[in-house]
Design a protein around this motif. Structure first.
Motif, short mmCIF file in Angstrom:
data_model
loop_
_atom_site.label_atom_id
_atom_site.label_comp_id
_atom_site.label_asym_id
_atom_site.label_seq_id
_atom_site.Cartn_x
_atom_site.Cartn_y
_atom_site.Cartn_z
N GLU B 134 0.85 -1.20 0.00
CA GLU B 134 0.00 0.00 0.00
C GLU B 134 0.89 1.25 0.00
OE1 GLU B 134 -3.61 0.50 0.56
OE2 GLU B 134 -3.66 -1.51 -0.30
N PRO B 135 0.38 2.40 -0.53
CA PRO B 135 1.18 3.62 -0.63
C PRO B 135 1.92 3.96 0.67
CG PRO B 135 -0.95 3.97 -1.67
CD PRO B 135 -0.95 2.58 -1.10
N GLU B 136 1.24 3.86 1.81
CA GLU B 136 1.91 4.24 3.05
C GLU B 136 2.41 3.04 3.84
OE1 GLU B 136 -0.28 7.07 5.30
OE2 GLU B 136 -1.02 8.09 3.51
N GLY B 137 2.22 1.85 3.26
CA GLY B 137 2.74 0.65 3.92
C GLY B 137 1.99 0.25 5.18
N ASN B 138 0.84 0.86 5.39
CA ASN B 138 0.01 0.40 6.51
C ASN B 138 -1.46 0.65 6.19
OD1 ASN B 138 -0.81 3.10 7.35
ND2 ASN B 138 1.31 3.32 8.05
N ILE B 139 -2.35 0.10 6.99
CA ILE B 139 -3.78 0.29 6.72
C ILE B 139 -4.52 0.67 8.00
CG2 ILE B 139 -4.02 -1.17 4.67
CD1 ILE B 139 -5.06 -3.27 6.80
N GLU B 140 -5.81 0.92 7.84
CA GLU B 140 -6.59 1.44 8.95
C GLU B 140 -7.04 0.36 9.94
OE1 GLU B 140 -9.15 4.59 7.36
OE2 GLU B 140 -10.54 4.01 8.97
N GLU B 141 -7.57 -0.74 9.38
CA GLU B 141 -8.14 -1.74 10.29
C GLU B 141 -8.18 -3.12 9.66
OE1 GLU B 141 -12.11 -0.75 11.56
OE2 GLU B 141 -12.26 -2.47 12.92
N ILE B 142 -7.87 -4.10 10.48
CA ILE B 142 -8.11 -5.50 10.09
C ILE B 142 -9.17 -6.06 11.03
CG2 ILE B 142 -7.15 -7.83 9.98
CD1 ILE B 142 -4.46 -6.62 9.28
N ILE B 143 -10.26 -6.60 10.44
CA ILE B 143 -11.34 -7.17 11.26
C ILE B 143 -11.34 -8.67 11.08
CG2 ILE B 143 -13.82 -7.19 11.68
CD1 ILE B 143 -13.86 -4.48 10.07
N LEU B 144 -11.17 -9.42 12.14
CA LEU B 144 -11.23 -10.87 12.02
C LEU B 144 -12.70 -11.28 12.08
CD1 LEU B 144 -9.57 -13.44 11.73
CD2 LEU B 144 -9.55 -13.63 14.21
N ALA B 145 -13.22 -11.77 10.96
CA ALA B 145 -14.65 -12.09 10.89
C ALA B 145 -14.83 -13.58 10.60
CB ALA B 145 -15.33 -11.25 9.82
N VAL B 146 -14.22 -14.42 11.46
CA VAL B 146 -14.37 -15.87 11.28
C VAL B 146 -15.37 -16.38 12.31
CG1 VAL B 146 -12.02 -16.10 10.40
CG2 VAL B 146 -12.44 -16.44 12.84
N ASN B 147 -15.81 -17.63 12.13
CA ASN B 147 -16.77 -18.20 13.08
C ASN B 147 -16.19 -18.21 14.48
OD1 ASN B 147 -18.88 -18.72 11.28
ND2 ASN B 147 -17.94 -20.65 10.63
N HIS B 165 2.81 -3.79 13.27
CA HIS B 165 3.58 -2.72 12.59
C HIS B 165 2.84 -2.22 11.34
CE1 HIS B 165 4.53 -6.43 10.56
NE2 HIS B 165 5.11 -5.78 9.56
N LEU B 166 1.74 -2.91 10.96
CA LEU B 166 1.05 -2.55 9.70
C LEU B 166 -0.28 -1.83 9.96
CD1 LEU B 166 1.74 -5.84 7.73
CD2 LEU B 166 2.86 -3.62 7.39
N THR B 167 -0.83 -2.02 11.15
CA THR B 167 -2.07 -1.33 11.50
C THR B 167 -2.18 -1.23 13.02
OG1 THR B 167 -4.47 -1.33 11.36
CG2 THR B 167 -3.43 -3.48 11.42
N SER B 168 -2.81 -0.18 13.48
CA SER B 168 -2.95 -0.03 14.93
C SER B 168 -4.28 -0.60 15.39
CB SER B 168 -2.87 1.46 15.28
OG SER B 168 -3.87 2.15 14.56
N HIS B 169 -5.04 -1.09 14.44
CA HIS B 169 -6.42 -1.41 14.73
C HIS B 169 -6.75 -2.83 14.27
CE1 HIS B 169 -10.30 1.16 15.15
NE2 HIS B 169 -10.14 0.30 16.13
N ILE B 170 -6.67 -3.77 15.18
CA ILE B 170 -7.03 -5.14 14.83
C ILE B 170 -8.22 -5.53 15.70
CG2 ILE B 170 -6.27 -7.55 14.77
CD1 ILE B 170 -3.45 -6.51 14.24
#
Lengths: 199, 199
Positions: B134-147, B165-170
């Protein structure tokens, strides 16, 4: 959002009894994930069903090039004993115990509206002509082997009335406690039949 | 006794999860009874699944001629928010409330042996490279949406460790009482989660 190929698949397969939209959706995604060879096998095996048709004597499924189905063309089967069933898969189940050595007539499923449809009546008519075409114009036994429901009882009465000049022996499958079943948990209707038809 | 075409069909279709031998048998007889046109439609729609493949970004299904799937190529979707799901049909379900405007990563089903398979690890690796690209090498959020199961909890810990190191929001999907559910009938695990994650 879903590719048209998937939508189209669901549209056609959801109409199959026992599938419905959810199962058809899962099926579409599952099949689209398969490798090409496995998917080709599915397509081929579906195409090959095209080469089947109904036996003109009993309406069981058969290959197009055969004159009659495997059962009707088997000389070891007694064509003077005929079991009337609702559908192909009932024949498969009845064949499992290797107990019955007669032949069949598939009537079509008796359900829903509780009345005999035109298609059922036609097949019963055809059975009558089939028996009248026999060398002696009568047969040994007709066994009504349909699911236990009120329409079956009605059909039994119709057969006794309409076929009495063609056979002296019109029977139906035993009714009572299933093997392994417990009296304590049997429903009233089953118990009533088990008592009435005790032997 | 059964025509080879039917045997062959059952042999291939019984392997499909959720079908099994009995359902495959019923399906074979049902399809062989259909008229030629309806059966051709089924064959065609099965063949057309051949034109699908996985999106190379999120692994959702897409037409071969498309570069990315409908979701990844939709400019209104926020590619800086990524929900990790197990399978295609989970995406369909998550899309229904029209609540989520991010993108996805399909991980493959987490089940059975309770461990992450090589295929799951590869997709997580790929997600890492995707974010690093990604342009800035990080993203906003990763949401774990598994059962909701133990392996999901483990995966959540892995993501927190490997993606910090890639997102502050998991985050992961809320756990608690289902809407319309009753406290009286909730199982212990559900109640525990509903209490711990009260808000």
């Amino acid at each position: 959002m879903i590719p048209n190929a998937i939508k189209n698949f669901i549209e056609h397969f959801r109409k199959i009894p026992g599938l419905g939209p959810r199962a058809a959706t899962r099926l579409a995604f599952f099949i689209s994930r398969l490798d090409t060879q496995t998917r080709s096998n599915l397509i081929e095996s579906l195409k090959n069903l095209e080469n089947l048709e109904r036996c003109k004597r009993c309406f069981f499924i058969k290959e197009k090039e055969q004159e009659l189905c495997e059962i009707c063309s088997d000389s070891r089967r007694d064509s003077r004993i005929i079991a009337i069933v609702e559908k192909d898969t009932d024949i498969l189940t009845l064949e499992k115990p290797r107990e019955f050595r007669g032949t069949y007539l598939i009537l079509g499923e008796l359900s829903g509206r509780g009345i005999l449809e035109e298609s059922h009546k036609n097949r019963i008519e055809q059975l009558k002509r089939r028996i009248e075409g026999e060398p002696e114009g009568n047969i040994e036994e007709i066994i009504l082997a349909v699911n236990p429901h009120a329409l079956g009882d009605m059909l039994y009465e119709i057969l006794k009335r309409d076929f009495k000049h063609l056979t002296s022996h019109i029977t139906r499958l035993g009714r009572g406690l299933p093997t392994g079943g417990e009296i304590e948990f049997a429903d009233e209707e089953t118990l009533k039949n088990a008592l009435r038809r005790r032997s």
